[in-house]
Design an enzyme around this catalytic site. Sequence first.
Site, short mmCIF file in Angstrom:
data_model
loop_
_atom_site.label_atom_id
_atom_site.label_comp_id
_atom_site.label_asym_id
_atom_site.label_seq_id
_atom_site.Cartn_x
_atom_site.Cartn_y
_atom_site.Cartn_z
N SER A 1 94.31 46.29 -44.72
CA SER A 1 95.40 45.43 -44.27
C SER A 1 96.38 45.08 -45.39
O SER A 1 97.44 44.49 -45.14
CB SER A 1 94.84 44.13 -43.66
OG SER A 1 94.02 44.42 -42.56
N GLN B 1 73.59 42.51 -20.78
CA GLN B 1 72.52 41.54 -20.54
C GLN B 1 72.16 41.46 -19.06
O GLN B 1 70.98 41.40 -18.69
CB GLN B 1 72.96 40.15 -21.05
CG GLN B 1 71.82 39.19 -21.31
CD GLN B 1 71.00 39.57 -22.54
OE1 GLN B 1 71.44 40.38 -23.35
NE2 GLN B 1 69.81 39.02 -22.66
N GLU C 1 94.65 47.33 -34.93
CA GLU C 1 95.92 46.59 -34.95
C GLU C 1 95.74 45.22 -35.60
O GLU C 1 96.46 44.27 -35.27
CB GLU C 1 96.50 46.40 -33.54
CG GLU C 1 96.64 47.67 -32.73
CD GLU C 1 97.46 48.73 -33.42
OE1 GLU C 1 98.61 48.45 -33.78
OE2 GLU C 1 96.96 49.84 -33.61
N GLU D 1 90.58 37.93 -37.60
CA GLU D 1 90.96 37.01 -38.68
C GLU D 1 92.45 37.16 -39.02
O GLU D 1 93.13 36.16 -39.31
CB GLU D 1 90.10 37.29 -39.92
CG GLU D 1 88.63 36.90 -39.76
CD GLU D 1 87.84 37.86 -38.88
OE1 GLU D 1 86.78 37.47 -38.37
OE2 GLU D 1 88.29 39.02 -38.68
#
Length: 380
Positions: free
Chosen positions: A132, A336, A363, A367
């Site tokens: 990033s 599940q 993309e 965070e």
Amino acid sequence: MNFEYNETQKMIADSIKDFAEQHIRPNIMEWDEKQHFPVDLFKQLGEMGYMGVLVPEAYGGSGLGYHEYITVIEEISKVDPSIGLSVAAHNSLCTNHILTFGNEEQKKKWLPKLATAEFIGAWGLTEHNTGSDAGGMNTTAVKDGDHWIVNGAKNFITHAKSGDVAVVIVRTGEKGDSRGMTAFVFEKGMEGFTSGKKEDKLGMRASETAELIFDNCRIPDANRLGEVGDGFIQAMKVLDGGRISIGALSLGIAKGAYEAALKYSKERYQFGQPISSFQGIAFKLADMATEIEASELLLHKAAYLKNTNQKVTLAGAMGKMYSSEVCVKVSNEAVQIHGGYGYTKDYPVEKFYRDSKLCTIGEGTTEIQKLVISRNILKE
């Protein structure tokens, strides 16, 4: 506000459902296991107009908006998210970058072939050691008369091997300078422009991911998109639309997993009754349905802003972040609900579960979306 599908969206949804059942569903696991990228399938989608959804008709595209685009990606991804991912990358990254920042000559040269999938598109920003931190990229372009000499490599690039055209952002200035990067359009066959290692991935395995390699690649200045130094700024604007794409992909995964779990819960009997009658299962389904609905509303708000040329960074980041987290949660709960069967490849939720994780990474991670959101709300 109108929350109903318009006639075009209904038509698209029906068309994609029919196509997916006939051409995608029978091949899902074979493509997944072999990591096969079905180029011919994308040619068919191009003939139907789904590889140039946002491209104006004047350039050979469908001339539709972002509400319709979300519908396309969502409906494909409900069946096979890896195909949805490739359609999204082609449309919103490579093709949209040229549409948004190309001059008239460049648009006429590349958009008609991209819109029909005569050309498959790739887009390159990420590198091995930068992730990033795009400002620290090591792929460079040095001016040489009317050409540029490019050296370096990009990784995690969708369609790096099979793509015919790639929009790539390279460094033309100093490291760390947001005005030190420039976008170019590379074409397959250019000397010094090749692909490298293909990634062996957890999920999205039918969507090709590999390296792009530049070894003294000589590219004409005519292939430069916009001004020298505008590449990073362009990329950030392109990623505003890319967030809507990954949000739509996430929405499709969540809906596909939810529908599979709902169906299974009605068919699976325990203690003489369907497991959907048990509160523990019913409450899971209620949470899943509610979060999917919220995800869809966030994405269509971003689509509205995009269609009306309003600032979409905040809404797109919110839609992408929430939708990607929801698709992981819903896929997990779907496994599940299936119990032990959900852990086998005999049921579709196993693949939705594997595919879903990419959505919280591609993309920009969750965070990073929180960083984008917080910066925008703190400026208000």
